[in-house]
Design a protein around this motif. Structure first.
Motif, PDB file in Angstrom:
ATOM      1  N   ARG A 143      18.129  25.682  -6.219  1.00 18.17           N
ATOM      2  CA  ARG A 143      18.396  24.612  -7.172  1.00 18.17           C
ATOM      3  C   ARG A 143      19.746  23.998  -6.844  1.00 18.17           C
ATOM      4  O   ARG A 143      20.771  24.681  -6.891  1.00 18.17           O
TER       5      ARG A 143
ATOM      6  N   SER B  35      13.076  29.366  -2.974  1.00 15.30           N
ATOM      7  CA  SER B  35      13.521  28.289  -3.859  1.00 15.30           C
ATOM      8  C   SER B  35      15.041  28.190  -3.873  1.00 15.30           C
ATOM      9  O   SER B  35      15.747  29.176  -3.657  1.00 15.30           O
TER      10      SER B  35
ATOM     11  N   GLN C  40      15.463  20.950  -8.272  1.00 16.68           N
ATOM     12  CA  GLN C  40      14.797  22.241  -8.112  1.00 16.68           C
ATOM     13  C   GLN C  40      13.862  22.137  -6.919  1.00 16.68           C
ATOM     14  O   GLN C  40      12.972  21.271  -6.898  1.00 16.68           O
TER      15      GLN C  40
END
Length: 122
Positions: free
Chosen positions: A19, A17, A81
């Motif tokens: 952001r 991930s 995100q």
């Protein structure tokens, strides 16, 4: 004048991930449509996610369920995100502002652009 500054890009393994953030200045934040776009060298710029002045959102099919766009009006900041990243998500990511009445995923609606932040997924 309008300034958009992106940050948060980097290198991540597939499944990871990131952001992204975009700090805006020079206009009444929150009153316009904002979007995230991405572009690989030699390719057309692709709309990834958009958020309207009311908070309504839209996503490209390729990122639905994995990416989430949001904004913090108090901080003049737009976010993206990105979860469950895939190698095909690798690109330069840009934030943009559309001052007209249309809020869509096509880049030609947008008047102001940041310089981008690179995302690389291996």
């Amino acid at each position: 004048h309008v300034q958009l500054v992106e940050s948060g890009g980097g290198m991540v393994q597939a499944g990871g991930s990131l952001r992204l953030s975009c700090v805006a200045s020079g206009y009444t934040y929150g009153s316009y449509c904002m979007g995230w776009f991405r572009q690989d060298p030699g390719m057309q710029r692709e709309g990834v996610a958009i958020i309207g002045s009311s908070g309504s959102t839209g996503y490209a099919d390729s990122v639905k369920g994995r990416f989430t766009i949001s904004k913090d009006t108090a901080k003049n900041t737009l976010y993206l995100q990105m979860d469950n990243l895939k190698p095909e998500d690798s690109a330069m990511y840009y934030c943009a502002v559309a001052t007209g009445v249309v809020c869509g995923l096509e880049s030609h609606w947008y008047d102001y652009w940041g310089r981008g932040t690179q995302v690389t997924v291996s």
